[in-house]
Design an enzyme around this catalytic site. Structure first.
Site, PDB file in Angstrom:
ATOM      1  N   GLU A  16     -25.624  -0.324  14.306  1.00 30.12           N
ATOM      2  CA  GLU A  16     -24.406   0.087  14.995  1.00 30.12           C
ATOM      3  C   GLU A  16     -24.722   0.279  16.473  1.00 30.12           C
ATOM      4  OE1 GLU A  16     -20.941   3.497  14.416  1.00 30.12           O
ATOM      5  OE2 GLU A  16     -23.024   4.026  14.022  1.00 30.12           O
TER       6      GLU A  16
ATOM      7  N   LYS B  69     -14.652  -0.686  11.764  1.00 27.08           N
ATOM      8  CA  LYS B  69     -15.045   0.528  11.039  1.00 27.08           C
ATOM      9  C   LYS B  69     -13.820   1.311  10.578  1.00 27.08           C
ATOM     10  CE  LYS B  69     -18.192   4.477  11.765  1.00 27.08           C
ATOM     11  NZ  LYS B  69     -19.069   5.094  12.801  1.00 27.08           N
TER      12      LYS B  69
ATOM     13  N   CYS C  60     -22.118   2.661   9.332  1.00 20.58           N
ATOM     14  CA  CYS C  60     -22.550   4.054   9.496  1.00 20.58           C
ATOM     15  C   CYS C  60     -21.776   5.065   8.642  1.00 20.58           C
ATOM     16  CB  CYS C  60     -22.508   4.431  10.972  1.00 20.58           C
ATOM     17  SG  CYS C  60     -23.539   5.870  11.400  1.00 20.58           S
TER      18      CYS C  60
END
Length: 247
Positions: free
Chosen positions: A41, A114, A155
């Site tokens: 990331e 995300k 993440c």
């Protein structure tokens, strides 16, 4: 079908050009053995402030970082996952935290924005509120690497098991979890959550990671991992820059 993969670990600066120059030899090293190379990331930069983030985020349809990474995928003839890039959407000018997968010819074959925003207090003296800066994605994404299905995530998504269950139900063989986990939450949860996602889905997990102290004062945990569907750790990075591989 066998696929040799690499997960990278490094400390991104707050300048994309500097970070790309730093990781270029790491990508070349990984390309000696791996067909799929995964970056963490914030692959090209982690801003020192919210104002700097707004200033340095690149347009999704005119991203210098994306062009350079596409060229590296072509140069090395590899699949290359930019774990995430901070991009500005042309349609509404909002920022997204986007994972981008390049084919060996440099073409983008998949984008994933995300879904789960990192809005949390992990006890390290900082307050994280990703939703203040980014628009959340809404759609799970699976990419096809010549018959191998890759489920994409980023993440903080790791804490939401239903996303990985959906990716597995949709046919994923490999799950990617590029991350910039904080040192505190990483020490507590990184290994156990990644192993759990592998075990419960029956998928391989590739987790490239940021590691070190960044311009905003954040310390990231590192410990990039590649994990088997049995939950076995096939490879783990030491501290600092690193490239780990597994087949």
């Amino acid at each position: 079908m066998n696929l040799t993969v690499a997960a990278m670990q490094y400390c991104a600066s707050d300048n994309s050009a500097a970070t790309l120059a730093h990781i270029k030899p790491l990508i070349a090293k990984a390309a000696r053995t791996a067909r799929l190379i995964c970056l963490p990331e914030a692959a090209t930069f982690l801003a020192a402030s919210r104002a700097q983030l707004a200033e340095r985020a690149e347009w999704e349809d005119n991203s210098a970082s994306q062009k350079k990474l596409a060229a590296l995928a072509r140069q090395h003839n590899v699949w290359l996952l930019a774990g995430s890039l901070f991009l500005r959407r042309r349609q509404d000018h909002k920022l997204v935290n986007r994972s981008v997968l390049f084919a060996p010819d440099g073409q983008v074959i998949a984008n994933y924005d995300k879904i789960h925003m990192f809005d949390a207090n992990v006890g390290d003296g900082q307050h994280y509120c990703e939703s203040d800066s980014f628009a959340a994605g809404a759609t799970p994404v699976i990419a096809d690497l010549g018959g191998i299905k890759l489920g994409m995530s980023i993440c903080y998504d790791l804490r939401f098991a239903h996303l990985y269950r959906q990716l597995a139900r949709d046919g994923a063989h490999i799950l990617t979890v590029p991350a910039a986990f904080t040192a505190v939450s990483g020490a507590a949860h990184w290994h156990v959550l990644l192993r759990a996602r592998a075990i419960e889905t029956g998928c391989y997990v590739i987790a490239p990671a940021q590691c070190g102290i960044h311009s905003d004062g954040r310390q990231t945990y590192g410990h990039a991992l590649i994990i088997s569907p049995w939950g076995e750790i096939l490879a783990e990075a030491d501290d600092g820059d690193g490239v780990i591989t597994a087949t």
